[in-house]
Design an enzyme around this catalytic site. Structure first.
Site, PDB file in Angstrom:
ATOM      1  N   ASP A  12      -1.604  26.007  -9.871  1.00 17.63           N
ATOM      2  CA  ASP A  12      -1.901  27.415 -10.134  1.00 17.63           C
ATOM      3  C   ASP A  12      -2.206  27.671 -11.615  1.00 17.63           C
ATOM      4  O   ASP A  12      -1.628  28.574 -12.239  1.00 17.63           O
ATOM      5  CB  ASP A  12      -0.711  28.300  -9.718  1.00 17.63           C
ATOM      6  N   GLU A 228      -5.375  34.848  -1.564  1.00 18.93           N
ATOM      7  CA  GLU A 228      -4.433  34.834  -2.693  1.00 18.93           C
ATOM      8  C   GLU A 228      -5.169  34.364  -3.939  1.00 18.93           C
ATOM      9  O   GLU A 228      -6.384  34.152  -3.906  1.00 18.93           O
ATOM     10  CB  GLU A 228      -3.235  33.916  -2.392  1.00 18.93           C
TER      11      GLU A 228
HETATM   12  O1  FUB Z   1       2.339  27.889  -5.976  1.00 16.47           O
HETATM   13  C1  FUB Z   1       2.806  28.725  -4.945  1.00 16.47           C
HETATM   14  C2  FUB Z   1       1.679  29.426  -4.273  1.00 16.47           C
HETATM   15  O2  FUB Z   1       0.756  28.477  -3.751  1.00 16.47           O
HETATM   16  C3  FUB Z   1       0.833  30.275  -5.181  1.00 16.47           C
HETATM   17  O3  FUB Z   1       1.429  31.480  -5.537  1.00 16.47           O
HETATM   18  C4  FUB Z   1      -0.392  30.389  -4.354  1.00 16.47           C
HETATM   19  O4  FUB Z   1      -1.502  30.907  -5.016  1.00 16.47           O
HETATM   20  C5  FUB Z   1      -0.578  28.964  -3.899  1.00 16.47           C
HETATM   21  O5  FUB Z   1      -1.227  28.182  -4.856  1.00 16.47           O
END
Ligand code: FUB
Length: 327
Positions: A12, A228
């Site tokens: 991320d 996301e």
């Molecule tokens: O790293 C945890 C979660 O996985 C993140 O918040 C999302 O975007 C995905 O990458």
């Protein structure tokens, strides 16, 4: 392509240029016995490191500035320090991070420091009116700052269909709206206060339009709907909102005329990589544009043990993002 960071697992990546260097604010993945599920329980991270580099040349060293914030330091957090981001304004540095509160609900917190590499002191409460995951900040040329956020399934965005402050627990888990003509759920965006620690207004939905209809992308359009990992950058006066499509594993983007959108879907930036999640940032450094992302090649495919990578991206004459240098 080799990972940029190999001393620990990182994911991320939110990259920014501060004081002439590239600073990277990633999640810090760690081993866990928690079984993989579609709620993301296996992403059980407990602290943040900050990294920096003077050069994106593959041979250039990347400095690990060590732990800058950890679960025990944040009074409201129970677990899961997920994807962070950072911003600077008025000589201070702000680290934004999502985590579950003591009731298991994701909120977004902010921690403040004097240097890009921290250390950061967290505010004792999450940002009022914040929810879900994956904060991404954008400071526009006029100095106004915005916070984008949201993520489906384990990220709980689908629990807020009755209003920004109404958490509907019956939607928890790997669920999202579906059905003919049902619009997709948008990321959220809100302008930040001058001190960068609260929303200055009620947050709004980020709408992505299908270019062929001019209408919002539908919930069942999993190749293009927001899932996301929101990110905002500006190129040639246009606003580029990019994101992950989640279960179809693309990084995609839309272009708009305002930081609030709407954004017209523009295409993909990254095809699926090894590992379930895909998450990124886009930054200009020394006149070239870079896509930071992650995959699971170093861990040989363990979904919750990811590694940050970087590759150059380009724009074509129409402002579309392309992964090969145009002729
Ligand atoms: O790293 C945890 C979660 O996985 C993140 O918040 C999302 O975007 C995905 O990458």
């Amino acid at each position: 392509m080799a990972p940029l960071i190999t001393n620990i697992y990182t994911a991320d990546p939110s990259a920014h240029v501060f004081e002439g260097k590239v600073y990277i604010y990633p999640s810090h993945d760690r081993e866990t016995d928690i079984q993989f599920n579609d709620n993301g329980d296996q992403y059980d991270m407990a602290d943040y490191h900050v990294f920096s580099t003077d050069s994106l040349d593959p041979a250039a060293p990347v400095t690990d500035h060590g732990v800058v914030l950890k679960t025990e330091d944040i009074p409201w957090v129970s677990k899961q320090l997920w994807a962070p981001d950072a911003a600077t304004k008025n000589g201070k540095y702000y680290l934004y991070f999502p985590a579950r509160d003591k009731e298991g609900i994701f909120r977004i917190g902010v921690a403040v420091g004097d240097r890009p590499e921290g250390p950061f002191t967290p505010d004792p409460e999450p940002i009022k009116g914040s929810y879900s995951i994956d904060p991404a900040t954008f400071v526009d040329d006029d100095g106004e700052a915005y916070l984008y956020f949201g993520g489906l399934w384990g990220g709980q965005l689908q629990c807020y269909q009755k209003g920004h402050n109404v958490f509907d627990a019956s939607w928890q888990g790997p669920k999202e709206p579906t059905g003919e003509g049902v619009p997709s759920l948008g990321a959220r965006v809100g302008k930040l206060t001058e001190d960068m620690r609260q929303f200055a207004e009620e947050v709004r939905d980020v709408v992505i339009l299908a270019p062929e209809t001019g209408e919002p992308i539908l919930a069942d359009d999993h190749d293009r709907r927001f899932f996301e990992a929101a990110w905002m950058h500006k190129y040639n006066g246009k606003y580029y909102f990019s994101y992950s499509t989640g279960d179809t594993h693309y990084l995609a983007y839309g272009i708009g005329d305002s930081p609030y959108g709407p954004f017209t879907y523009g295409g993909r930036i990254l095809e699926p990589v090894l590992g379930w999640t895909t998450h990124h940032s886009i930054v200009e450094f020394k006149g070239r544009w870079w896509l930071f992302h992650h995959d699971c090649e170093l861990s040989k495919g363990v979904d919750h043990l990811r590694s940050v990578k970087v590759k150059e991206i380009f724009y074509d004459k129409d402002g579309k993002i392309v992964t090969e240098k145009p002729e």
